[in-house]
Every structure is written in C-alpha cells, then in structure tokens.
Design an enzyme around this catalytic site. Structure first.
Site, PDB file in Angstrom:
ATOM      1  N   THR A   1     -24.848  -4.940  -7.504  1.00 49.23           N
ATOM      2  CA  THR A   1     -25.652  -4.316  -8.608  1.00 49.23           C
ATOM      3  C   THR A   1     -26.469  -3.175  -8.074  1.00 49.23           C
ATOM      4  O   THR A   1     -26.614  -2.797  -6.698  1.00 49.23           O
ATOM      5  CB  THR A   1     -26.519  -5.348  -9.297  1.00 49.23           C
ATOM      6  OG1 THR A   1     -27.687  -5.559  -8.115  1.00 49.23           O
ATOM      7  CG2 THR A   1     -26.081  -6.657  -9.466  1.00 49.23           C
TER       8      THR A   1
ATOM      9  N   TYR B   1       0.919  -1.491   0.094  1.00 49.36           N
ATOM     10  CA  TYR B   1      -0.048  -0.109   0.066  1.00 49.36           C
ATOM     11  C   TYR B   1       0.892   1.346  -0.196  1.00 49.36           C
ATOM     12  O   TYR B   1       1.420   1.532   0.982  1.00 49.36           O
ATOM     13  CB  TYR B   1      -0.823   0.053   1.171  1.00 49.36           C
ATOM     14  CG  TYR B   1      -2.035  -0.896   1.303  1.00 49.36           C
ATOM     15  CD1 TYR B   1      -2.034  -1.854   0.155  1.00 49.36           C
ATOM     16  CD2 TYR B   1      -2.460  -1.347   2.624  1.00 49.36           C
ATOM     17  CE1 TYR B   1      -3.333  -2.802   0.446  1.00 49.36           C
ATOM     18  CE2 TYR B   1      -3.383  -2.516   2.736  1.00 49.36           C
ATOM     19  CZ  TYR B   1      -3.963  -3.030   1.414  1.00 49.36           C
ATOM     20  OH  TYR B   1      -4.755  -4.129   1.642  1.00 49.36           O
TER      21      TYR B   1
END
Length: 293
Positions: free
Chosen positions: A219, A63
C-alpha cells in the site's frame, strides 16, 4: 565490488548457491513480451551478474516468449561451471502477449523441450511447475498430474530437480509424495506474508523458498514506511526489502530482476546491508499491520 557471499548460501537441488541470484524476466521487452529495447544492455547485465558472483539465474521460456532464454544462451553459453539455471513451465503467450495456462501433459513436455533448445542444455537443473490459474495467488486443487509429468521427465534425465511455483502447503505435500521438491517460488515480501508458515516448514526440511515480487502488493503507506527506513540507512527501498528477506530465513533465495547494470549492482549490494534492531522492528511492523488488515 559487492561480496554477495556475505548473504550466505543454501542448497538448491544437488548444488549450493549463493542466496542472492538474478531473475531474468525483465530482459524481455515491455510486458515481458518481444525483444528488449537494447539487446546489448541485456547481454551486459547477465555478464555483469556472473562477474559479480551470481551462480543462480531464474528464467522461463514463456518470457518473450523464448527471448530471455535465447539472450541467456548468447551471453553465457558455454555456461560457467557451477551456474544453476532454474526455469518454469505452466504458461504460454498468445500473439498479443496474453498469459495463458499451459498445464496439460503435452504442453508441459513441449515446454521442457523448448527450454532445453533455447538455453542450449541437455538437461535442466531445476524446473518449477507454476500453477497459472490463480494469477499470483495460489488456488486450491490437485497438481498430481502435472508433477507426475515432471517426474517422468526427471527419470528420463531431461530434468535434474523439480520445483513448484504459486502453490499451497497442501500442494507441496502432494507433490513430495510423487517426487522430491527442491524449491518453492511464491509471492512473499515484508507486506505480503501469507507464506510465513510455509517458509518455515520448507526450511525445516532443507527446501529453498524463492520469493517473487519483493516490492509487490504494498500500500502507499507501507511503501512510505519502507522508504523512510531506507533513507535512514542510506539505502534504496529495494535494498532494504531484499535485506529483510535475507534476514527472514536462511532458506530464502533471492532473484531480483533488472535490465540495468546499475540497478543490478544496487540489488546485489543488499548482501552487505545490515538492518539494526530498530529498523527491523519497523519493517516487521509492516507485515503485522498487513496481517491484521
């Protein structure tokens, strides 16, 4: 202040940690690359997490790279007694920030030493080997070579415990024949429940399951359903998603990440969010619809 102990605790290696922890990925710059826009804000989030009772921080030296671990060290070293820092290896970044596999034995050894140096530790509490050739979905294939490297580092005292990330049940079983595995970190949430059987199998053996992307892969319809439930409960969608995961299984440990103190407090408040039966039924329906699709 939120009492995150209400979410309970679970074993992580030779320690017991609260089930709500903190993921440090968002402390780096945009795209998890380079320094943060506001380093003081990043330091403040970490210190607020500890002040709020968090005793489990998830990080990685890729990271940034290196940035997040260096910020953790600046903010918290010398580390509070009982703080468990979990890191992961198996990837690297190029000079443009691309994510590249780094799973060769020497790359894994170097990654452990990089984590030790940047975190300012003599030994790492838990190191997850992350399978990086399948993006965020596990891919088949042996991981024996990589786990054997971690087992050697564990024998040398550089690693206390071994975890896995982005893996299948078969790979977990393969790894456990080489060395003890204390946690698995995979993509899992209300709408993405391919790991239902794995969560339960690990729980039966006292192994922690650490889901990433609690709102990943939804979704628009699923997001709307979650938002409607959250509105009725007077909560945020993230709080509801985290509360559902806490309810799902006692071996689930959460590591929601943020670079904002305000969002951190909101996330930790999920420990106190009750999900009534009707809300739980609607949320469970999201996963059932996703499986049927």
């Amino acid at each position: 202040m939120t009492d995150i102990s209400k979410a309970g605790s679970f074993k992580l290696g030779d320690r017991t940690v609260k089930r709500l922890g903190y993921g440090a990925m968002q402390l780096a710059g945009p795209g998890v690359f380079g320094p943060p826009k506001d380093r003081d804000a990043a330091l403040a989030v970490l210190r607020e997490a500890i002040a709020s009772g968090v005793d489990h921080i998830d990080t990685s030296d890729f990271y940034g790279p290196h940035v997040t671990n260096q910020i953790i060290r600046e903010a918290l070293h010398p580390y509070p007694a009982g703080l468990t820092i979990v890191t992961k290896i198996g990837a690297r970044r190029d000079d443009k920030g691309a994510w590249l596999p780094a799973m060769a034995p020497e790359e894994l050894r170097q990654a452990v030493h990089d984590n030790l140096r940047n975190l300012g530790l003599d030994a790492l509490n838990v190191v997850n080997f992350r399978r990086t050739d399948g993006l965020h979905e596990p891919s088949e294939g042996s991981i024996a070579g990589q786990v054997s490297v971690l087992a050697e580092l564990r024998q040398q005292g550089l690693i206390r415990h071994i975890g896995l990330s982005n893996v299948t049940l078969a790979q977990v079983e393969e790894a456990r024949r080489i060395a003890p595995v204390v946690c698995v970190q995979n993509l899992y949430n209300i709408a993405h429940r391919n790991d239902d059987a794995l969560v339960d199998a690990l729980g039966a053996d006292g192994i922690a399951y650490v889901p990433f992307f609690p709102l990943g892969g939804f979704t628009p319809l699923q997001s709307d359903t979650l938002a409607n439930v959250a509105q009725k409960l007077g909560a945020t969608p993230m709080q509801v998603a985290l509360a559902w995961l806490l309810r799902r299984a006692p071996n689930i440990l959460l590591i929601p990440g943020t670079s904002s103190v305000g969002h951190l407090r909101e996330n930790l408040a999920a420990a106190e969010l009750e999900l009534p039966a009707d809300a739980l039924a609607v949320l469970n329906g999201i996963g059932a619809e996703a499986k049927a699709a």
